[in-house]
Structures are given as structure tokens and as C-alpha cells.
Motif scaffolding. Structure first.
Motif, PDB file in Angstrom:
ATOM      1  N   ARG A  25       0.838  -1.197   0.000  1.00  0.00           N
ATOM      2  CA  ARG A  25       0.000   0.000   0.000  1.00  0.00           C
ATOM      3  C   ARG A  25       0.878   1.253   0.000  1.00  0.00           C
ATOM      4  O   ARG A  25       2.086   1.167   0.223  1.00  0.00           O
ATOM      5  N   ALA A  27       1.163   4.972  -2.436  1.00  0.00           N
ATOM      6  CA  ALA A  27       1.260   5.159  -3.890  1.00  0.00           C
ATOM      7  C   ALA A  27       2.602   4.736  -4.473  1.00  0.00           C
ATOM      8  O   ALA A  27       2.666   4.106  -5.538  1.00  0.00           O
ATOM      9  N   ALA A  28       3.699   5.058  -3.805  1.00  0.00           N
ATOM     10  CA  ALA A  28       5.018   4.728  -4.365  1.00  0.00           C
ATOM     11  C   ALA A  28       5.252   3.217  -4.347  1.00  0.00           C
ATOM     12  O   ALA A  28       5.728   2.636  -5.338  1.00  0.00           O
ATOM     13  N   ARG A  68      -6.676  -0.914  -7.457  1.00  0.00           N
ATOM     14  CA  ARG A  68      -7.074   0.261  -6.660  1.00  0.00           C
ATOM     15  C   ARG A  68      -7.112   1.472  -7.597  1.00  0.00           C
ATOM     16  O   ARG A  68      -6.183   1.665  -8.376  1.00  0.00           O
ATOM     17  N   SER A 135       3.239   8.006   4.499  1.00  0.00           N
ATOM     18  CA  SER A 135       3.739   8.370   3.172  1.00  0.00           C
ATOM     19  C   SER A 135       5.249   8.265   3.165  1.00  0.00           C
ATOM     20  O   SER A 135       5.934   8.946   3.948  1.00  0.00           O
ATOM     21  N   THR A 136       5.764   7.451   2.244  1.00  0.00           N
ATOM     22  CA  THR A 136       7.229   7.325   2.157  1.00  0.00           C
ATOM     23  C   THR A 136       7.847   8.618   1.616  1.00  0.00           C
ATOM     24  O   THR A 136       8.974   8.963   1.972  1.00  0.00           O
ATOM     25  N   GLN A 164      -2.785   3.564   9.554  1.00  0.00           N
ATOM     26  CA  GLN A 164      -1.455   3.614   8.922  1.00  0.00           C
ATOM     27  C   GLN A 164      -0.502   4.506   9.719  1.00  0.00           C
ATOM     28  O   GLN A 164       0.714   4.445   9.527  1.00  0.00           O
ATOM     29  N   ASP A 202      -1.736  10.669  -3.231  1.00  0.00           N
ATOM     30  CA  ASP A 202      -1.995   9.556  -4.161  1.00  0.00           C
ATOM     31  C   ASP A 202      -2.126  10.068  -5.582  1.00  0.00           C
ATOM     32  O   ASP A 202      -1.759   9.375  -6.531  1.00  0.00           O
ATOM     33  N   ASN A 212      -5.455  12.615  -1.230  1.00  0.00           N
ATOM     34  CA  ASN A 212      -4.677  11.827  -0.263  1.00  0.00           C
ATOM     35  C   ASN A 212      -5.642  11.181   0.726  1.00  0.00           C
ATOM     36  O   ASN A 212      -6.870  11.364   0.629  1.00  0.00           O
ATOM     37  N   LYS A 213      -5.103  10.426   1.656  1.00  0.00           N
ATOM     38  CA  LYS A 213      -5.908   9.674   2.623  1.00  0.00           C
ATOM     39  C   LYS A 213      -7.020  10.528   3.223  1.00  0.00           C
ATOM     40  O   LYS A 213      -6.800  11.691   3.571  1.00  0.00           O
ATOM     41  N   LYS A 238       3.081  11.120  -9.074  1.00  0.00           N
ATOM     42  CA  LYS A 238       1.764  11.329  -8.444  1.00  0.00           C
ATOM     43  C   LYS A 238       0.940  12.358  -9.225  1.00  0.00           C
ATOM     44  O   LYS A 238      -0.181  12.672  -8.844  1.00  0.00           O
TER      45      LYS A 238
HETATM   46  O1  LIG Z   1      -2.714   8.032   1.363  1.00  0.00           O
HETATM   47  C1  LIG Z   1      -1.720   7.343   1.407  1.00  0.00           C
HETATM   48  C2  LIG Z   1      -1.758   5.864   1.494  1.00  0.00           C
HETATM   49  O2  LIG Z   1      -3.063   5.342   1.433  1.00  0.00           O
HETATM   50  P1  LIG Z   1      -3.290   3.750   1.519  1.00  0.00           P
HETATM   51  O3  LIG Z   1      -2.726   3.281   2.822  1.00  0.00           O
HETATM   52  O4  LIG Z   1      -4.780   3.591   1.416  1.00  0.00           O
HETATM   53  O5  LIG Z   1      -2.589   3.125   0.321  1.00  0.00           O
HETATM   54  C3  LIG Z   1      -0.359   7.976   1.272  1.00  0.00           C
HETATM   55  O6  LIG Z   1      -0.337   9.245   1.867  1.00  0.00           O
HETATM   56  C4  LIG Z   1      -0.027   8.147  -0.221  1.00  0.00           C
HETATM   57  O7  LIG Z   1      -0.253   6.937  -0.913  1.00  0.00           O
HETATM   58  C5  LIG Z   1       1.422   8.553  -0.434  1.00  0.00           C
HETATM   59  O8  LIG Z   1       2.283   7.511  -0.020  1.00  0.00           O
HETATM   60  P2  LIG Z   1       3.789   7.418  -0.595  1.00  0.00           P
HETATM   61  O9  LIG Z   1       4.416   8.737  -0.287  1.00  0.00           O
HETATM   62  O10 LIG Z   1       4.414   6.279   0.176  1.00  0.00           O
HETATM   63  O11 LIG Z   1       3.702   7.162  -2.044  1.00  0.00           O
END
Ligand SMILES: O=C(COP(=O)(O)O)[C@H](O)[C@H](O)COP(=O)(O)O
Length: 325
Positions: A25, A27-28, A68, A135-136, A164, A202, A212-213, A238
Motif C-alpha cells: 500500500r 502510492a510509491a 485500486r 507516506s514514504t 497507517q 496519491d 490523499n488519505k 503522483k
Molecule cells: O494516502 C496514502 C496511502 O493510502 P493507503 O494506505 O490507502 O494506500 C499515502 O499518503 C499516499 O499513498 C502517499 O504515499 P507514498 O508517499 O508512500 O507514495
């Protein structure tokens, strides 16, 4: 009709399941796993003709695409890899696809670390960041700031219903960052001692809206009221190219069971008509650009209203859906 040897590899089916069930889970991570799955498909397929090879890759991409709907990094990754599928023999198609998938994954990693350096410039020694979800990209900014020797504290929102925030808290603690974990309802109160709201994305639309979430938009409104800057850390994968032509971003709706157990439902419903109780569980929301101070990417930071310029530069060519037959 697709050739019979255009089968989707079981490893691709497994990645698709893991994304749909949120074992993979964010986006990245979703984009990275999808590119890896396409490379696996290219390596394993027993397609006997270039036509069957292309059909197998398209099918695999569609299987991944349908998991998704909200994180645009997924179709962006699939498009990148499929556009790299070049050649007139199965062997050439295989090697070009694998090379493109690997290139995508390397770029993704490098973009995140560059983005981290850009975002770290906004954080001063002793600052407190307030996070939402996991978020990574957002954490890369904190990590880079720590590497520069700055001390950072974090207030971490739990992020119902899937919590999360616990993943965020765990990573930050591994880095030695002092963490206050708070329930989502404590957000406004917690803003009193936050220097930044720091979240990921996302999808980012052409007008600078941030998807985003769920809960991000309310947090941003409250932060604006309190004068706390809202920083969105988001690599350019993104950016949602279809929004340049007016498409909207689909918001995923997830199962009731994430919010309410069968026992809790039974308790609420009692003797009443069970259809009278519905649970809404949208997974994401849209924060308008006026509530966002900066979008931090690997290409620098942008006011949300100007993100469309970068989007045109990166996705000016036609986008399309190459996984469609
Ligand atoms: O909203 C979420 C995850 O939602 P879920 O848990 O429903 O996938 C994160 O803020 C973004 O995906 C960015 O993440 P990243 O910076 O890691 O891409």
C-alpha cells in the motif's frame, strides 16, 4: 481475441491481490510493485509470438490496473513500462520491457531521495511535523532533515480506520524521532504545537488539488486556520495527467468491515431493519489548492496552482491506456 499463450503469470495475480488487500500500500510502493510484476511477466511468459507477448503484458497490466483506482502512480508506472516494450522479436520485447521496468524502479528510488532533500530544506532544527497516514515521500523529507543533523519531532495522527499512522510512528521511532501518537479527533488541538503539516499524495490534479488519505482535507483546513503551513511531498509520478483534460480522480470506497465488525453492526442494528444502517468508507479526499502551501517534488517545490506547468512538461504527450486491448 488474445492468443491462448497470453496468460497472466501467477506472480502478477499475487501482486494484484496484495495491492487490492493493501498488503502492498501507499502510492510509491504500489507503483514499484506493479513495475516489478510487469518485469516478472516479461521474464516468465511462454508467449510464442510477439503478438502473444504484447497481449500477455497488456493483460498483466490490466490485472494490476484494476486493483485500486485512486493512486495515479499505478497507471503511470504501467504506462511507462508498456511504452518501453519495443522490438519485433519476443526476445527483444522481453529485454526492453525488463530494462524499462528496472529503470522505472531505480528512478522512483532516486526521485524519492531527491525529493527528501528538497523537502528537508523546509524543516528547521527543532521543528515539529504533524503527519497523516503513512507516506514514504513525506518521511523521506524527515529522513533527509535528520541526516543534515536537524532534530525533528513528530505528532502522528492514528488515521482511522486502518491506522497507517502506526507504520509512520514505527519508522520514525526507528530513526530516533520523538513521536506523539494522537487520535484523529485531536488534530486541531495538536496543531497548536506543530510547525508543519507534512503529508503525501496519491494523485495531484492539474489545478493543484491534492488527493490523499481521507482526513487530509479537514486537516489542511484546520492548519490554514491556525497558520500552520501544509506541505505535500509527492514525486512527479503522483501527477495525474488525465486531469489536464478535465477528468476527475476516482475516490476509492472500501469495505464496511474496515469500519464496523459484524458484532458492532449487530449491536447497533438490534431489532431494527438492517438495511437502515449503511457505512460509508471513502479511502481518500480532495484538498483544494488554496489549503496547500507547497508541493515538494524531486524537481523542486511548487505552489499548487503552478503544478500544471510541470505536468505539461512531463506528460505533454498523449497518455492513453496501453493495457486496453
Ligand atoms: O494516502 C496514502 C496511502 O493510502 P493507503 O494506505 O490507502 O494506500 C499515502 O499518503 C499516499 O499513498 C502517499 O504515499 P507514498 O508517499 O508512500 O507514495
Amino acid at each position: 481475441m488474445a492468443p491462448a499463450d497470453a496468460r497472466v503469470d501467477p506472480a502478477v495475480e499475487e501482486t494484484a491481490r496484495a495491492i487490492a488487500e493493501m498488503e502492498i500500500r501507499g502510492a510509491a510502493a504500489i507503483a514499484d510493485a506493479a513495475a516489478e510484476a510487469l518485469a516478472t511477466q516479461a521474464r516468465q511468459t511462454d508467449a510464442g509470438s510477439p503478438e502473444a507477448f504484447r497481449a500477455a503484458l497488456r493483460r498483466a497490466a490490466r490485472t494490476l490496473y484494476e486493483t485500486r483506482p485512486t493512486a495515479v502512480s499505478l497507471p503511470n508506472a504501467l504506462r511507462y513500462v508498456l511504452h518501453g516494450m519495443e522490438g519485433t522479436t519476443v526476445s527483444d520485447l522481453r529485454s526492453s520491457t525488463i530494462a524499462h521496468a528496472e529503470e522505472f524502479r531505480t528512478d522512483l528510488e532516486q526521485a524519492q531521495s531527491r525529493l527528501g532533500e528538497v523537502g528537508a530544506n523546509r524543516l528547521r532544527d527543532g521543528d515539529v511535523v504533524l503527519t497523516h497516514c503513512h507516506s514514504t515521500d513525506a518521511l523521506a523529507c524527515v529522513e533527509a532533515a535528520l541526516e543534515e543533523g536537524k532534530e525533528i519531532e513528530a505528532i502522528v495522527k492514528e488515521t482511522r480506520p486502518r491506522k497507517q499512522g502506526h507504520i509512520t510512528a514505527r519508522e520514525l521511532r526507528e530513526w530516533g524521532v520523538p513521536v506523539s501518537l494522537v487520535v484523529d479527533n485531536a488534530a486541531r488541538r495538536s496543531l497548536e504545537r506543530a510547525d508543519h503539516v507534512l503529508v503525501g499524495a496519491d494523485s495531484i490534479a492539474a489545478d493543484g488539488s491534492v488527493v490523499n488519505k481521507i482526513g487530509t482535507s479537514g486537516l489542511a483546513v484546520m492548519a490554514r486556520e491556525r497558520g500552520v503551513p501544509v506541505v505535500v511531498a509527492a514525486q512527479t509520478i503522483k501527477l495525474h495527467p488525465d486531469t489536464m483534460t478535465g477528468h476527475t480522480v476516482e475516490i476509492e470506497r472500501r469495505a464496511e468491515s474496515e469500519v464496523l465488525s459484524d458484532e458492532e453492526r449487530a449491536e447497533i442494528v438490534g431489532e431494527s431493519d438492517p438495511d437502515g444502517l449503511t457505512v460509508e468508507n471513502p479511502a481518500f479526499d480532495v484538498t483544494p489548492p488554496r489549503h496547500v502551501d507547497a508541493i515538494v517534488t524531486e524537481r523542486g517545490q511548487f505552489p499548487p496552482e503552478s503544478i500544471v506547468v510541470l505536468m505539461r512538461e512531463l506528460f505533454g504527450h498523449s497518455t492513453g491506456e496501453p493495457w486496453r486491448p
